[in-house]
Motif scaffolding. Structure first.
Motif, PDB file in Angstrom:
ATOM      1  N   ILE A   1       0.851  -1.241  -0.125  1.00 47.03           N
ATOM      2  CA  ILE A   1       0.029   0.065  -0.166  1.00 47.03           C
ATOM      3  C   ILE A   1       0.757   1.192  -0.023  1.00 47.03           C
ATOM      4  N   THR A   2       0.813   2.063  -1.092  1.00 48.50           N
ATOM      5  CA  THR A   2       1.399   3.263  -1.090  1.00 48.50           C
ATOM      6  C   THR A   2       0.672   4.629  -0.980  1.00 48.50           C
ATOM      7  N   THR A   3       1.177   5.701  -0.803  1.00 46.11           N
ATOM      8  CA  THR A   3       0.313   6.839  -0.567  1.00 46.11           C
ATOM      9  C   THR A   3       1.099   7.877  -1.391  1.00 46.11           C
ATOM     10  N   ALA A   4       0.279   8.976  -1.875  1.00 47.22           N
ATOM     11  CA  ALA A   4       0.786  10.027  -2.540  1.00 47.22           C
ATOM     12  C   ALA A   4      -0.062  11.324  -2.299  1.00 47.22           C
ATOM     13  N   PHE A   5       0.496  12.097  -1.527  1.00 52.55           N
ATOM     14  CA  PHE A   5      -0.163  13.457  -0.935  1.00 52.55           C
ATOM     15  C   PHE A   5       0.151  14.520  -1.769  1.00 52.55           C
ATOM     16  N   ASP A   6      -0.762  14.917  -2.799  1.00 56.35           N
ATOM     17  CA  ASP A   6      -0.130  16.243  -3.415  1.00 56.35           C
ATOM     18  C   ASP A   6      -0.951  17.375  -2.840  1.00 56.35           C
ATOM     19  N   ILE A   7      -0.655  17.598  -1.622  1.00 54.76           N
ATOM     20  CA  ILE A   7      -1.385  18.635  -0.848  1.00 54.76           C
ATOM     21  C   ILE A   7      -0.408  18.739   0.597  1.00 54.76           C
ATOM     22  N   ASP A   8      -0.545  20.122   0.877  1.00 59.95           N
ATOM     23  CA  ASP A   8       0.111  20.454   2.121  1.00 59.95           C
ATOM     24  C   ASP A   8      -0.685  19.486   3.536  1.00 59.95           C
ATOM     25  N   ARG A   9       0.141  19.005   4.191  1.00 59.02           N
ATOM     26  CA  ARG A   9      -0.492  18.669   5.353  1.00 59.02           C
ATOM     27  C   ARG A   9      -0.303  19.257   6.716  1.00 59.02           C
ATOM     28  N   PRO A  10      -1.314  18.942   7.637  1.00 62.23           N
ATOM     29  CA  PRO A  10      -2.530  18.236   7.674  1.00 62.23           C
ATOM     30  C   PRO A  10      -3.478  18.655   6.838  1.00 62.23           C
ATOM     31  N   ILE A  11      -4.249  17.424   6.343  1.00 60.51           N
ATOM     32  CA  ILE A  11      -5.405  17.708   5.235  1.00 60.51           C
ATOM     33  C   ILE A  11      -6.590  17.647   6.024  1.00 60.51           C
ATOM     34  N   LYS A  12      -7.422  18.602   6.223  1.00 62.82           N
ATOM     35  CA  LYS A  12      -8.589  18.802   7.006  1.00 62.82           C
ATOM     36  C   LYS A  12      -9.937  19.091   6.164  1.00 62.82           C
ATOM     37  N   VAL A  13     -10.985  18.240   6.342  1.00 64.68           N
ATOM     38  CA  VAL A  13     -12.188  18.221   6.015  1.00 64.68           C
ATOM     39  C   VAL A  13     -13.207  18.279   6.933  1.00 64.68           C
ATOM     40  N   VAL A  14     -14.428  18.932   6.688  1.00 64.91           N
ATOM     41  CA  VAL A  14     -15.403  18.762   7.614  1.00 64.91           C
ATOM     42  C   VAL A  14     -16.074  17.546   7.345  1.00 64.91           C
ATOM     43  N   GLY A  15     -16.197  16.576   8.313  1.00 69.46           N
ATOM     44  CA  GLY A  15     -16.979  15.155   8.146  1.00 69.46           C
ATOM     45  C   GLY A  15     -17.103  14.454   9.480  1.00 69.46           C
ATOM     46  N   ASP A  16     -17.355  13.516   9.455  1.00 67.90           N
ATOM     47  CA  ASP A  16     -17.595  12.243  10.482  1.00 67.90           C
ATOM     48  C   ASP A  16     -16.381  11.517  10.311  1.00 67.90           C
ATOM     49  N   GLN A  17     -15.572  11.366  11.315  1.00 67.43           N
ATOM     50  CA  GLN A  17     -14.351  10.630  11.250  1.00 67.43           C
ATOM     51  C   GLN A  17     -14.666   9.112  11.191  1.00 67.43           C
ATOM     52  N   ASP A  18     -15.649   8.730  11.806  1.00 70.74           N
ATOM     53  CA  ASP A  18     -15.827   7.199  11.875  1.00 70.74           C
ATOM     54  C   ASP A  18     -16.289   6.830  10.474  1.00 70.74           C
TER      55      ASP A  18
END
Length: 345
Positions: A210-227
């Motif tokens: 499993i690999t990841t590619a984050f093309d965005i500054d971290r931390p990445i925040k969204v409005v949502g339900d974490q679960d």
């Protein structure tokens, strides 16, 4: 207010038929339903369903009212209308009102299909368990090898029922919360890392990286339900591991989008890409239906319940997001979730 104004104000399609069975008036809803101005035309030239024509004739012949179904195909979709025909004594005419009951009928059919599917999904493991219990009490009572083999199978079948019940409860909870917009600020990159850690043993069993590619500054925040967002990423990544190529790679990518027309603002795109066999295009439009499987036998062998993508779709919808599925046979599949970016303020 004139009778014509009243007619136009009604929220359902309405036709008025004279004694000579010609249309004397209609409202805008009827014009849209029949895609034409029917005033002056004989009703038989516009409505070619005998049951409805008989109802009109019955009322014009003296009956107080009549009710009948009217079926029509529009834009590739079958619509069902309950038509109420009533006599207007003051105008010596019959008035037809068309009530669209298609959503109600579709909901009823969905409930019937859902019950039938759940019954079928539970019947198979229950039948297997009953058969093995009977065998263990009889022919295999003194056969330790057969007993061990049957107990392993029974454990698998019981686990399958547990997964099905868990997914049904999860789907029910998601549907109950459909109208409630999430308000928490979630660090999505942390959610992704937690999902990867949880699924690493399953990936190792299939020798998947499993690999990841984050093309965005971290931390990445969204409005949502974490679960729920955890469940979305878990379902998509777990599917990629199961149905992807053994020894292959599953990549989770995240990038920012400056403008998503559906949101009229910026968005966040999360993709889960596998290197599996891919999916025939004819299946793509139905993958998020409950219990829809591309390969029933393989899905059951791998422990699938047929509800994972339905849960994903409902959660994404609750977050005002979009789900896109792209796949080419022989080249793997890519599942993309696009979420609105939170207001920086």
């Amino acid at each position: 207010m004139s009778s014509s104004e009243v007619l136009q104000a009604l929220p359902v399609p309405v036709l008025v038929i004279g004694r000579d069975q010609r249309v004397t008036d209609q409202n805008g809803g009827a014009a849209r339903l029949f895609d034409a101005n029917l005033v002056g035309r004989h009703v038989a030239t516009a409505i070619r369903q005998p049951a409805l024509l008989d109802a009109i004739e019955t009322v014009l012949s003296g009956a107080a009212q009549a009710d009948v179904r009217y079926l029509v195909s529009k834009h590739g979709r079958e619509l069902i209308y309950d038509v109420h025909v009533v006599m207007l004594a003051s105008q010596n005419s019959a008035m037809l009102t068309f009530l669209d009951v298609s959503p109600r009928e579709e909901a009823g059919q969905m409930r019937s299909d859902f019950v039938a599917n759940v019954s079928h999904e539970l019947r198979t493991p229950l039948t297997a368990l009953s058969g093995f219990i009977e065998t263990l009490r009889g022919p295999a009572r003194d056969d330790p090898d057969a007993r061990a083999r049957f107990l392993d199978i029974m454990e698998d079948e019981a686990g399958r029922m547990n997964r099905l019940v868990a997914d049904l409860l999860s789907l029910s909870r998601v549907e109950d919360m459909a109208g409630m917009r999430p308000t928490d600020l979630v660090e999505l990159d942390q959610v992704i890392l937690m999902v990867i850690n949880a699924l690493t043993p399953a990936a190792n069993n299939r020798e998947v990286t499993i690999t990841t590619a984050f093309d965005i500054d971290r931390p990445i925040k969204v409005v949502g339900d974490q679960d729920q967002l955890t469940q979305v990423l878990t379902n998509l990544t777990e599917n990629a591991i199961k149905y992807g190529r053994k020894g292959g790679t599953v990549q989770i990518s995240v990038r920012a989008l400056d403008l998503v027309p559906a949101f009229k603002g910026p968005g966040l795109e999360i993709t889960v890409q596998d290197e599996g066999e891919g999916i025939d295009p004819k299946h793509l439009g139905r993958l998020t239906e409950r219990f829809y499987r591309v390969d029933n036998h393989r899905s059951r062998q791998l422990g699938g319940t047929g509800l994972g993508l339905a849960i994903v779709k409902h959660i994404v919808n609750r977050h005002r997001g979009r789900l896109r599925i792209d796949s080419t046979p022989g080249k793997g599949s890519c599942f993309t979730v696009v979420l609105p970016m939170p207001d920086p303020a």
